[in-house]
Design a protein around this motif. Structure first.
Motif, PDB file in Angstrom:
ATOM      1  N   ARG A  48       2.670   6.103  -2.975  1.00 10.07           N
ATOM      2  CA  ARG A  48       3.634   7.052  -3.594  1.00 10.07           C
ATOM      3  C   ARG A  48       3.358   7.178  -4.829  1.00 10.07           C
ATOM      4  O   ARG A  48       3.376   8.289  -5.468  1.00 10.07           O
ATOM      5  CB  ARG A  48       4.933   6.360  -3.183  1.00 10.07           C
ATOM      6  CG  ARG A  48       6.149   7.221  -3.620  1.00 10.07           C
ATOM      7  CD  ARG A  48       7.365   6.566  -3.607  1.00 10.07           C
ATOM      8  NE  ARG A  48       7.615   5.436  -4.197  1.00 10.07           N
ATOM      9  CZ  ARG A  48       7.754   4.962  -5.532  1.00 10.07           C
ATOM     10  NH1 ARG A  48       7.951   5.949  -6.392  1.00 10.07           N
ATOM     11  NH2 ARG A  48       7.782   3.854  -5.751  1.00 10.07           N
ATOM     12  N   LEU A  49       3.195   5.966  -5.805  1.00  9.88           N
ATOM     13  CA  LEU A  49       2.670   6.281  -7.139  1.00  9.88           C
ATOM     14  C   LEU A  49       1.771   7.178  -7.574  1.00  9.88           C
ATOM     15  O   LEU A  49       1.801   7.603  -8.736  1.00  9.88           O
ATOM     16  CB  LEU A  49       2.532   4.737  -7.831  1.00  9.88           C
ATOM     17  CG  LEU A  49       3.942   3.911  -7.725  1.00  9.88           C
ATOM     18  CD1 LEU A  49       3.461   2.365  -8.128  1.00  9.88           C
ATOM     19  CD2 LEU A  49       5.131   4.446  -8.649  1.00  9.88           C
ATOM     20  N   ALA A  56       0.212   7.697   2.606  1.00  8.78           N
ATOM     21  CA  ALA A  56       0.567   6.319   2.654  1.00  8.78           C
ATOM     22  C   ALA A  56      -0.508   5.654   3.961  1.00  8.78           C
ATOM     23  O   ALA A  56      -1.039   4.570   3.797  1.00  8.78           O
ATOM     24  CB  ALA A  56       1.789   5.884   2.694  1.00  8.78           C
ATOM     25  N   GLU A  57      -0.563   6.518   4.968  1.00 17.15           N
ATOM     26  CA  GLU A  57      -1.173   6.191   6.216  1.00 17.15           C
ATOM     27  C   GLU A  57      -2.825   5.936   5.961  1.00 17.15           C
ATOM     28  O   GLU A  57      -3.178   5.085   6.301  1.00 17.15           O
ATOM     29  CB  GLU A  57      -1.065   6.914   7.230  1.00 17.15           C
ATOM     30  CG  GLU A  57       0.553   7.319   7.595  1.00 17.15           C
ATOM     31  CD  GLU A  57       1.113   8.577   6.698  1.00 17.15           C
ATOM     32  OE1 GLU A  57       0.489   9.319   6.165  1.00 17.15           O
ATOM     33  OE2 GLU A  57       2.219   8.027   6.150  1.00 17.15           O
ATOM     34  N   THR A  66      -7.476   2.414   5.055  1.00 16.49           N
ATOM     35  CA  THR A  66      -8.498   2.105   4.121  1.00 16.49           C
ATOM     36  C   THR A  66      -8.469   0.798   3.887  1.00 16.49           C
ATOM     37  O   THR A  66      -9.518   0.068   4.017  1.00 16.49           O
ATOM     38  CB  THR A  66      -8.491   3.223   2.926  1.00 16.49           C
ATOM     39  OG1 THR A  66      -8.787   4.374   3.561  1.00 16.49           O
ATOM     40  CG2 THR A  66      -9.873   2.883   2.111  1.00 16.49           C
ATOM     41  N   LEU A  67      -7.537   0.312   3.506  1.00 19.68           N
ATOM     42  CA  LEU A  67      -7.523  -1.165   3.275  1.00 19.68           C
ATOM     43  C   LEU A  67      -7.515  -2.204   4.343  1.00 19.68           C
ATOM     44  O   LEU A  67      -8.212  -3.208   4.354  1.00 19.68           O
ATOM     45  CB  LEU A  67      -6.173  -1.425   2.367  1.00 19.68           C
ATOM     46  CG  LEU A  67      -5.795  -0.818   1.158  1.00 19.68           C
ATOM     47  CD1 LEU A  67      -4.489  -1.055   0.575  1.00 19.68           C
ATOM     48  CD2 LEU A  67      -6.771  -1.451  -0.168  1.00 19.68           C
ATOM     49  N   ALA A  68      -6.967  -1.654   5.303  1.00 18.34           N
ATOM     50  CA  ALA A  68      -7.135  -2.450   6.699  1.00 18.34           C
ATOM     51  C   ALA A  68      -8.574  -2.603   6.949  1.00 18.34           C
ATOM     52  O   ALA A  68      -9.131  -3.456   7.620  1.00 18.34           O
ATOM     53  CB  ALA A  68      -6.223  -1.971   7.772  1.00 18.34           C
ATOM     54  N   GLU A  69      -9.218  -1.237   7.006  1.00 15.79           N
ATOM     55  CA  GLU A  69     -10.655  -1.363   7.432  1.00 15.79           C
ATOM     56  C   GLU A  69     -11.320  -2.117   6.674  1.00 15.79           C
ATOM     57  O   GLU A  69     -12.367  -2.681   7.093  1.00 15.79           O
ATOM     58  CB  GLU A  69     -11.147   0.202   7.442  1.00 15.79           C
ATOM     59  CG  GLU A  69     -12.591   0.214   7.857  1.00 15.79           C
ATOM     60  CD  GLU A  69     -13.039   1.454   7.338  1.00 15.79           C
ATOM     61  OE1 GLU A  69     -14.327   1.655   7.538  1.00 15.79           O
ATOM     62  OE2 GLU A  69     -12.565   2.195   6.716  1.00 15.79           O
ATOM     63  N   ALA A  70     -11.192  -1.955   5.290  1.00 19.61           N
ATOM     64  CA  ALA A  70     -12.013  -2.888   4.441  1.00 19.61           C
ATOM     65  C   ALA A  70     -11.620  -4.426   4.520  1.00 19.61           C
ATOM     66  O   ALA A  70     -12.739  -5.379   4.559  1.00 19.61           O
ATOM     67  CB  ALA A  70     -11.668  -2.768   3.003  1.00 19.61           C
ATOM     68  N   PRO A  85       0.859  -1.260   0.111  1.00 24.30           N
ATOM     69  CA  PRO A  85       0.184   0.032  -0.032  1.00 24.30           C
ATOM     70  C   PRO A  85       0.720   1.229  -0.015  1.00 24.30           C
ATOM     71  O   PRO A  85       0.471   2.356  -0.547  1.00 24.30           O
ATOM     72  CB  PRO A  85      -0.781  -0.287   1.377  1.00 24.30           C
ATOM     73  CG  PRO A  85      -0.929  -1.499   1.582  1.00 24.30           C
ATOM     74  CD  PRO A  85       0.442  -2.122   1.181  1.00 24.30           C
ATOM     75  N   GLU A  86       1.946   1.313   0.625  1.00 21.69           N
ATOM     76  CA  GLU A  86       2.847   2.505   0.771  1.00 21.69           C
ATOM     77  C   GLU A  86       3.372   2.643  -0.468  1.00 21.69           C
ATOM     78  O   GLU A  86       3.481   3.872  -0.957  1.00 21.69           O
ATOM     79  CB  GLU A  86       4.206   2.340   1.849  1.00 21.69           C
ATOM     80  CG  GLU A  86       3.582   2.021   3.147  1.00 21.69           C
ATOM     81  CD  GLU A  86       2.851   0.657   3.465  1.00 21.69           C
ATOM     82  OE1 GLU A  86       1.997   0.757   4.544  1.00 21.69           O
ATOM     83  OE2 GLU A  86       3.113  -0.430   2.735  1.00 21.69           O
TER      84      GLU A  86
END
Length: 146
Positions: A21-22, A27-28, A33-37, A16-17
C-alpha cells in the motif's frame, strides 16, 4: 542504505500488504514474490529472478522499500574535439593548448545522456588521452624547433 533509513527515505511496514500500500504495488504480487523467495531459499533453488539465496535470508519484517531510479552521475556530451583531441570553438577552430578526453569530451556517445554507452568514459579517456598526449608532444616539438 543506513543513511537513507536515517533520512526516513525508506518506506517501512510490518506486513507485505502494508508495504504494498505504501509503495503502490499490488499486495498479492508482493506477498507472492516474498513467499517465493523464502521457498527458494529453503529449497536451495533459484527463485524466478534467478537469485540463489544460499545462507542469505530473503526480506523479513519489518520490511523496507526505497525507490530506485536510473541516473547518470557524470558529464555526458561535453566539449567538441577533433581527431587530435583538441577542444574546438563553436566555429570549429581549435583552442591553443587545450585538449579533452573521457567524459569531458563529446564522442561516440553523442551530445547528451541518451547516447550513454557503458565503459565509454574509460575507453575514451584512454584513447583521447593518448591522442592528446601525442598532439601535445608534437605541438611542443614544433614550438621548440621554431
Amino acid at each position: 542504505m543506513q543513511q537513507l533509513i536515517a533520512l526516513n527515505a525508506a518506506r517501512k511496514a510490518e506486513t507485505p500488504e502494508e508495504l504494498a500500500r505504501l509503495i503502490g504495488v499490488p499486495a498479492e504480487a508482493l506477498a507472492a514474490t516474498l513467499a517465493e523467495a523464502h521457498a527458494a531459499q529453503a529449497s536451495g533453488e533459484a527463485d524466478a529472478q534467478g537469485r540463489i539465496w544460499g545462507s542469505d535470508l530473503p526480506p523479513v519484517a519489518p520490511y523496507r522499500a526505497v525507490k530506485v531510479v536510473g541516473a547518470i552521475f557524470h558529464t555526458q556530451g561535453g566539449l567538441q574535439i577533433d581527431g587530435q583531441a583538441r577542444v574546438l570553438r563553436a566555429d570549429g577552430s581549435a583552442l591553443p593548448n587545450l585538449f579533452a578526453g573521457g567524459g569531458t569530451a563529446r564522442s561516440v556517445s553523442g551530445p547528451a545522456h541518451w547516447g550513454y554507452l557503458p565503459a565509454m568514459g574509460l575507453a575514451t579517456a584512454v584513447t583521447f588521452g593518448r591522442l592528446a598526449g601525442l598532439s601535445a608532444a608534437a605541438q611542443a616539438r614544433q614550438l621548440t624547433a621554431a
